[in-house]
Design a protein around this motif. Structure first.
Motif, PDB file in Angstrom:
ATOM      1  N   ALA A  82      11.833  -1.010   6.036  1.00 58.40           N
ATOM      2  CA  ALA A  82      11.143  -0.390   4.980  1.00 58.40           C
ATOM      3  C   ALA A  82       9.688  -0.189   5.180  1.00 58.40           C
ATOM      4  N   PRO A  83       9.193   0.904   4.894  1.00 58.67           N
ATOM      5  CA  PRO A  83       7.793   1.286   5.144  1.00 58.67           C
ATOM      6  C   PRO A  83       6.959   0.667   4.179  1.00 58.67           C
ATOM      7  N   GLY A  84       5.798   0.174   4.556  1.00 62.17           N
ATOM      8  CA  GLY A  84       4.707  -0.574   4.049  1.00 62.17           C
ATOM      9  C   GLY A  84       4.923  -1.711   3.075  1.00 62.17           C
ATOM     10  N   GLY A  85       4.515  -3.159   3.436  1.00 60.84           N
ATOM     11  CA  GLY A  85       4.764  -4.130   2.840  1.00 60.84           C
ATOM     12  C   GLY A  85       3.531  -4.454   1.804  1.00 60.84           C
ATOM     13  N   PRO A  86       3.703  -5.584   1.270  1.00 66.56           N
ATOM     14  CA  PRO A  86       2.536  -6.165   0.472  1.00 66.56           C
ATOM     15  C   PRO A  86       1.134  -5.928   1.025  1.00 66.56           C
ATOM     16  N   VAL A  87       0.850  -6.354   2.246  1.00 63.80           N
ATOM     17  CA  VAL A  87      -0.224  -6.412   3.022  1.00 63.80           C
ATOM     18  C   VAL A  87      -0.747  -4.967   3.285  1.00 63.80           C
ATOM     19  N   GLU A  88      -0.103  -4.382   3.541  1.00 67.28           N
ATOM     20  CA  GLU A  88      -0.364  -2.854   3.940  1.00 67.28           C
ATOM     21  C   GLU A  88      -0.813  -2.025   2.671  1.00 67.28           C
ATOM     22  N   ARG A  89      -0.247  -2.517   1.495  1.00 69.09           N
ATOM     23  CA  ARG A  89      -0.551  -1.890   0.150  1.00 69.09           C
ATOM     24  C   ARG A  89      -1.721  -2.284  -0.246  1.00 69.09           C
ATOM     25  N   VAL A  90      -2.010  -3.564   0.012  1.00 69.59           N
ATOM     26  CA  VAL A  90      -3.630  -4.047  -0.454  1.00 69.59           C
ATOM     27  C   VAL A  90      -4.634  -3.228   0.390  1.00 69.59           C
ATOM     28  N   ILE A  91      -4.480  -3.229   1.779  1.00 73.51           N
ATOM     29  CA  ILE A  91      -5.200  -2.627   2.800  1.00 73.51           C
ATOM     30  C   ILE A  91      -5.300  -1.067   2.348  1.00 73.51           C
ATOM     31  N   ALA A  92      -4.507  -0.414   1.885  1.00 74.13           N
ATOM     32  CA  ALA A  92      -4.429   0.889   1.508  1.00 74.13           C
ATOM     33  C   ALA A  92      -5.187   1.130   0.273  1.00 74.13           C
ATOM     34  N   GLN A  93      -5.114   0.170  -0.911  1.00 74.96           N
ATOM     35  CA  GLN A  93      -5.693   0.572  -1.974  1.00 74.96           C
ATOM     36  C   GLN A  93      -7.330  -0.171  -1.677  1.00 74.96           C
ATOM     37  N   LEU A  94      -7.594  -0.731  -1.051  1.00 76.14           N
ATOM     38  CA  LEU A  94      -8.883  -1.291  -0.501  1.00 76.14           C
ATOM     39  C   LEU A  94      -9.717   0.084   0.094  1.00 76.14           C
ATOM     40  N   SER A  95      -9.011   0.439   1.096  1.00 78.86           N
ATOM     41  CA  SER A  95      -9.550   1.819   1.653  1.00 78.86           C
ATOM     42  C   SER A  95      -9.437   3.026   0.930  1.00 78.86           C
ATOM     43  N   GLY A  96      -8.783   3.058  -0.253  1.00 79.35           N
ATOM     44  CA  GLY A  96      -8.959   4.265  -1.229  1.00 79.35           C
ATOM     45  C   GLY A  96      -7.757   5.122  -1.113  1.00 79.35           C
ATOM     46  N   VAL A  97      -6.796   4.945  -0.363  1.00 80.15           N
ATOM     47  CA  VAL A  97      -5.661   5.698  -0.468  1.00 80.15           C
ATOM     48  C   VAL A  97      -4.620   4.989  -1.146  1.00 80.15           C
ATOM     49  N   ASP A  98      -4.259   5.826  -2.388  1.00 82.60           N
ATOM     50  CA  ASP A  98      -3.297   5.269  -3.537  1.00 82.60           C
ATOM     51  C   ASP A  98      -1.780   5.200  -2.664  1.00 82.60           C
ATOM     52  N   THR A  99      -1.049   4.287  -2.883  1.00 77.84           N
ATOM     53  CA  THR A  99       0.242   4.025  -2.414  1.00 77.84           C
ATOM     54  C   THR A  99       1.268   3.946  -3.386  1.00 77.84           C
ATOM     55  N   GLY A 100       1.042   4.072  -4.541  1.00 75.48           N
ATOM     56  CA  GLY A 100       1.909   3.691  -5.723  1.00 75.48           C
ATOM     57  C   GLY A 100       3.259   4.654  -5.696  1.00 75.48           C
ATOM     58  N   ALA A 101       4.142   4.617  -6.166  1.00 78.88           N
ATOM     59  CA  ALA A 101       5.234   5.165  -6.370  1.00 78.88           C
ATOM     60  C   ALA A 101       5.133   6.486  -7.029  1.00 78.88           C
ATOM     61  N   THR A 102       4.435   6.632  -7.963  1.00 74.00           N
ATOM     62  CA  THR A 102       4.151   7.912  -8.519  1.00 74.00           C
ATOM     63  C   THR A 102       3.331   8.929  -7.765  1.00 74.00           C
ATOM     64  N   SER A 103       2.467   8.446  -6.754  1.00 72.47           N
ATOM     65  CA  SER A 103       1.784   9.123  -5.927  1.00 72.47           C
ATOM     66  C   SER A 103       2.604   9.641  -4.751  1.00 72.47           C
TER      67      SER A 103
END
Length: 79
Positions: free
Chosen positions: A30-51
């Motif tokens: 499955a793409p993107g785990g919890p660590v990748e999600r936090v890193i993406a949020q800190l870098s400014g790329v939204d990874t939410g389900a709606t986006s």
């Protein structure tokens, strides 16, 4: 009756291993785990389900992901 119970218990072992194998494979592929999600949020790329559904996220360059230094560098080099 005891043979039936023993047989059912012995069939539980490969069934549980099969369930664990499928669960492990789904989590690993499955793409993107919890660590990748936090890193993406800190870098400014939204990874939410709606986006992901609306198409506004997922690696696109947004204003939040462009640093102020990069903006000033491009505006200073423009004629």
């Amino acid at each position: 009756m005891s043979a039936y119970i023993i047989r059912r218990i012995l069939f539980m072992i490969p069934t549980l291993f099969g369930i664990m194998l499928v669960s492990f494979a789904v989590v690993q592929f499955a793409p993107g785990g919890p660590v990748e999600r936090v890193i993406a949020q800190l870098s400014g790329v939204d990874t939410g389900a709606t986006s992901r559904i609306s198409g506004s996220g997922g690696g696109e360059i947004t204003c939040a992901s462009i640093s102020a230094r990069a903006i000033s560098a491009t505006s200073a080099s423009s004629p």
